[in-house]
Design a protein around this motif. Structure first.
Motif, PDB file in Angstrom:
ATOM      1  N   SER A 152      -4.758   7.536 -17.148  1.00 25.82           N
ATOM      2  CA  SER A 152      -5.056   6.106 -17.141  1.00 25.82           C
ATOM      3  C   SER A 152      -4.224   5.400 -16.074  1.00 25.82           C
ATOM      4  O   SER A 152      -4.748   4.584 -15.298  1.00 25.82           O
ATOM      5  CB  SER A 152      -4.777   5.519 -18.526  1.00 25.82           C
ATOM      6  N   ARG A 153      -2.931   5.737 -16.016  1.00 23.54           N
ATOM      7  CA  ARG A 153      -2.067   5.115 -15.011  1.00 23.54           C
ATOM      8  C   ARG A 153      -2.490   5.524 -13.604  1.00 23.54           C
ATOM      9  O   ARG A 153      -2.450   4.715 -12.674  1.00 23.54           O
ATOM     10  CB  ARG A 153      -0.608   5.500 -15.266  1.00 23.54           C
ATOM     11  N   LEU A 154      -2.946   6.760 -13.455  1.00 24.06           N
ATOM     12  CA  LEU A 154      -3.425   7.243 -12.167  1.00 24.06           C
ATOM     13  C   LEU A 154      -4.691   6.481 -11.756  1.00 24.06           C
ATOM     14  O   LEU A 154      -4.809   6.047 -10.601  1.00 24.06           O
ATOM     15  CB  LEU A 154      -3.712   8.753 -12.254  1.00 24.06           C
ATOM     16  N   ASP A 155      -5.595   6.292 -12.704  1.00 26.10           N
ATOM     17  CA  ASP A 155      -6.818   5.524 -12.421  1.00 26.10           C
ATOM     18  C   ASP A 155      -6.477   4.092 -12.029  1.00 26.10           C
ATOM     19  O   ASP A 155      -7.075   3.538 -11.092  1.00 26.10           O
ATOM     20  CB  ASP A 155      -7.748   5.518 -13.650  1.00 26.10           C
ATOM     21  N   GLU A 156      -5.518   3.488 -12.737  1.00 27.52           N
ATOM     22  CA  GLU A 156      -5.100   2.124 -12.401  1.00 27.52           C
ATOM     23  C   GLU A 156      -4.529   2.065 -10.985  1.00 27.52           C
ATOM     24  O   GLU A 156      -4.814   1.138 -10.222  1.00 27.52           O
ATOM     25  CB  GLU A 156      -4.051   1.625 -13.402  1.00 27.52           C
ATOM     26  N   ALA A 157      -3.738   3.082 -10.629  1.00 27.87           N
ATOM     27  CA  ALA A 157      -3.154   3.110  -9.287  1.00 27.87           C
ATOM     28  C   ALA A 157      -4.245   3.272  -8.233  1.00 27.87           C
ATOM     29  O   ALA A 157      -4.197   2.630  -7.181  1.00 27.87           O
ATOM     30  CB  ALA A 157      -2.137   4.246  -9.181  1.00 27.87           C
ATOM     31  N   HIS A 158      -5.255   4.091  -8.527  1.00 26.63           N
ATOM     32  CA  HIS A 158      -6.386   4.254  -7.601  1.00 26.63           C
ATOM     33  C   HIS A 158      -7.111   2.920  -7.405  1.00 26.63           C
ATOM     34  O   HIS A 158      -7.438   2.546  -6.280  1.00 26.63           O
ATOM     35  CB  HIS A 158      -7.377   5.298  -8.131  1.00 26.63           C
ATOM     36  N   LEU A 159      -7.340   2.232  -8.518  1.00 22.74           N
ATOM     37  CA  LEU A 159      -8.017   0.923  -8.440  1.00 22.74           C
ATOM     38  C   LEU A 159      -7.180  -0.058  -7.650  1.00 22.74           C
ATOM     39  O   LEU A 159      -7.722  -0.827  -6.832  1.00 22.74           O
ATOM     40  CB  LEU A 159      -8.284   0.383  -9.854  1.00 22.74           C
ATOM     41  N   GLU A 160      -5.891  -0.049  -7.874  1.00 22.95           N
ATOM     42  CA  GLU A 160      -5.000  -0.958  -7.173  1.00 22.95           C
ATOM     43  C   GLU A 160      -5.023  -0.668  -5.674  1.00 22.95           C
ATOM     44  O   GLU A 160      -4.992  -1.576  -4.845  1.00 22.95           O
ATOM     45  CB  GLU A 160      -3.569  -0.807  -7.733  1.00 22.95           C
ATOM     46  N   LEU A 161      -5.090   0.611  -5.313  1.00 22.53           N
ATOM     47  CA  LEU A 161      -5.151   0.987  -3.909  1.00 22.53           C
ATOM     48  C   LEU A 161      -6.449   0.481  -3.234  1.00 22.53           C
ATOM     49  O   LEU A 161      -6.440   0.126  -2.063  1.00 22.53           O
ATOM     50  CB  LEU A 161      -5.094   2.520  -3.765  1.00 22.53           C
ATOM     51  N   LYS A 162      -7.536   0.496  -3.989  1.00 21.77           N
ATOM     52  CA  LYS A 162      -8.832   0.080  -3.429  1.00 21.77           C
ATOM     53  C   LYS A 162      -8.897  -1.412  -3.181  1.00 21.77           C
ATOM     54  O   LYS A 162      -9.709  -1.869  -2.394  1.00 21.77           O
ATOM     55  CB  LYS A 162      -9.968   0.514  -4.369  1.00 21.77           C
ATOM     56  N   ARG A 163      -8.058  -2.179  -3.842  1.00 17.11           N
ATOM     57  CA  ARG A 163      -8.090  -3.637  -3.706  1.00 17.11           C
ATOM     58  C   ARG A 163      -7.584  -4.116  -2.389  1.00 17.11           C
ATOM     59  O   ARG A 163      -6.890  -3.649  -1.631  1.00 17.11           O
ATOM     60  CB  ARG A 163      -7.303  -4.316  -4.814  1.00 17.11           C
ATOM     61  N   VAL A 209       0.843  -1.199   0.000  1.00 12.58           N
ATOM     62  CA  VAL A 209       0.000   0.000   0.000  1.00 12.58           C
ATOM     63  C   VAL A 209       0.877   1.249   0.000  1.00 12.58           C
ATOM     64  O   VAL A 209       0.630   2.204  -0.737  1.00 12.58           O
ATOM     65  CB  VAL A 209      -0.976  -0.006   1.206  1.00 12.58           C
ATOM     66  N   LEU A 210       1.933   1.251   0.805  1.00 11.06           N
ATOM     67  CA  LEU A 210       2.846   2.399   0.834  1.00 11.06           C
ATOM     68  C   LEU A 210       3.493   2.608  -0.536  1.00 11.06           C
ATOM     69  O   LEU A 210       3.621   3.742  -1.008  1.00 11.06           O
ATOM     70  CB  LEU A 210       3.918   2.203   1.902  1.00 11.06           C
ATOM     71  N   GLY A 211       3.884   1.522  -1.139  1.00 14.01           N
ATOM     72  CA  GLY A 211       4.488   1.610  -2.480  1.00 14.01           C
ATOM     73  C   GLY A 211       3.495   2.171  -3.492  1.00 14.01           C
ATOM     74  O   GLY A 211       3.845   3.025  -4.314  1.00 14.01           O
ATOM     75  N   LEU A 212       2.245   1.704  -3.402  1.00 10.71           N
ATOM     76  CA  LEU A 212       1.223   2.204  -4.327  1.00 10.71           C
ATOM     77  C   LEU A 212       0.919   3.677  -4.068  1.00 10.71           C
ATOM     78  O   LEU A 212       0.705   4.456  -5.012  1.00 10.71           O
ATOM     79  CB  LEU A 212      -0.054   1.368  -4.218  1.00 10.71           C
ATOM     80  N   GLU A 213       0.914   4.054  -2.786  1.00  9.37           N
ATOM     81  CA  GLU A 213       0.670   5.460  -2.467  1.00  9.37           C
ATOM     82  C   GLU A 213       1.796   6.338  -3.010  1.00  9.37           C
ATOM     83  O   GLU A 213       1.557   7.432  -3.530  1.00  9.37           O
ATOM     84  CB  GLU A 213       0.511   5.656  -0.956  1.00  9.37           C
ATOM     85  N   ASP A 214       3.022   5.845  -2.917  1.00  7.63           N
ATOM     86  CA  ASP A 214       4.150   6.586  -3.484  1.00  7.63           C
ATOM     87  C   ASP A 214       3.993   6.719  -4.995  1.00  7.63           C
ATOM     88  O   ASP A 214       4.212   7.784  -5.573  1.00  7.63           O
ATOM     89  CB  ASP A 214       5.480   5.886  -3.168  1.00  7.63           C
ATOM     90  N   SER A 215       3.602   5.603  -5.628  1.00  5.44           N
ATOM     91  CA  SER A 215       3.379   5.619  -7.081  1.00  5.44           C
ATOM     92  C   SER A 215       2.274   6.604  -7.433  1.00  5.44           C
ATOM     93  O   SER A 215       2.376   7.356  -8.407  1.00  5.44           O
ATOM     94  CB  SER A 215       2.982   4.226  -7.594  1.00  5.44           C
ATOM     95  N   LEU A 216       1.228   6.594  -6.626  1.00  5.39           N
ATOM     96  CA  LEU A 216       0.097   7.485  -6.862  1.00  5.39           C
ATOM     97  C   LEU A 216       0.541   8.941  -6.775  1.00  5.39           C
ATOM     98  O   LEU A 216       0.197   9.755  -7.637  1.00  5.39           O
ATOM     99  CB  LEU A 216      -1.016   7.202  -5.837  1.00  5.39           C
ATOM    100  N   GLN A 217       1.340   9.266  -5.773  1.00  4.19           N
ATOM    101  CA  GLN A 217       1.826  10.641  -5.633  1.00  4.19           C
ATOM    102  C   GLN A 217       2.688  11.031  -6.832  1.00  4.19           C
ATOM    103  O   GLN A 217       2.582  12.139  -7.355  1.00  4.19           O
ATOM    104  CB  GLN A 217       2.612  10.799  -4.335  1.00  4.19           C
ATOM    105  N   GLY A 218       3.513  10.116  -7.274  1.00  2.00           N
ATOM    106  CA  GLY A 218       4.347  10.384  -8.449  1.00  2.00           C
ATOM    107  C   GLY A 218       3.499  10.618  -9.688  1.00  2.00           C
ATOM    108  O   GLY A 218       3.749  11.543 -10.466  1.00  2.00           O
ATOM    109  N   LEU A 219       2.475   9.773  -9.849  1.00  2.00           N
ATOM    110  CA  LEU A 219       1.591   9.925 -11.011  1.00  2.00           C
ATOM    111  C   LEU A 219       0.799  11.227 -10.928  1.00  2.00           C
ATOM    112  O   LEU A 219       0.598  11.907 -11.942  1.00  2.00           O
ATOM    113  CB  LEU A 219       0.641   8.732 -11.118  1.00  2.00           C
TER     114      LEU A 219
END
Length: 142
Positions: A131-142, A10-20
């Motif tokens: 699109s990548r941001l949306d994917e990261a959001h979806l990944e975070l929700k999982r 989750v932390l990694g995805l949040e970092d990715s999300l911030q980058g995106l």
């Protein structure tokens, strides 16, 4: 074990999300910059076209004036030749200026086409980032 892995993920995805999100912000700013450049190029092209048309009208009026002046001079021999020489010189100058302005118009049209292509490329990049941001959001929700 597994909880720590998920927390790390989750932390990694949040970092990715911030980058995106940062990339998306940069892409939006770049898009606004290109839009401003495109508007400026369009404005300059219209200005050049208007100037071109004004000069064409001016040339036509001057050619008519010289034509009238030389027709009066026809009976005066040498004076007619001077009028014709002046008319030819003025005509050559006017045509050179028209060619110069036409070249400027063509340059501005080409510049505008280049700006529009870069704008389209940026829109594609922005869509990809979204699109990548949306994917990261979806990944975070999982």
């Amino acid at each position: 074990g597994r909880l720590a892995e998920e927390a790390s993920r989750v932390l990694g995805l949040e970092d990715s999300l911030q980058g995106l999100e940062a990339q998306l912000g940069e892409a939006k700013q770049a898009l606004r910059n290109w839009q401003a450049r495109e508007e400026e190029a369009t404005r300059r092209r219209k200005e050049a076209e208007e100037t071109n048309e004004e000069l064409r009208s001016e040339v036509r009026a001057l050619q008519q004036s010289f034509s009238a002046a030389t027709s009066l001079d026809l009976g005066q021999g040498e004076g007619a030749r001077d009028g014709e020489t002046a008319l030819a010189a003025l005509s050559a100058q006017s045509e050179a200026r028209i060619r110069q302005l036409n070249n400027k118009v063509e340059f501005l049209k080409a510049s505008l086409a280049g700006e529009q292509q870069r704008y389209a490329d940026l829109e594609g990049s922005l869509a990809q980032s979204r699109s990548r941001l949306d994917e990261a959001h979806l990944e975070l929700k999982r």
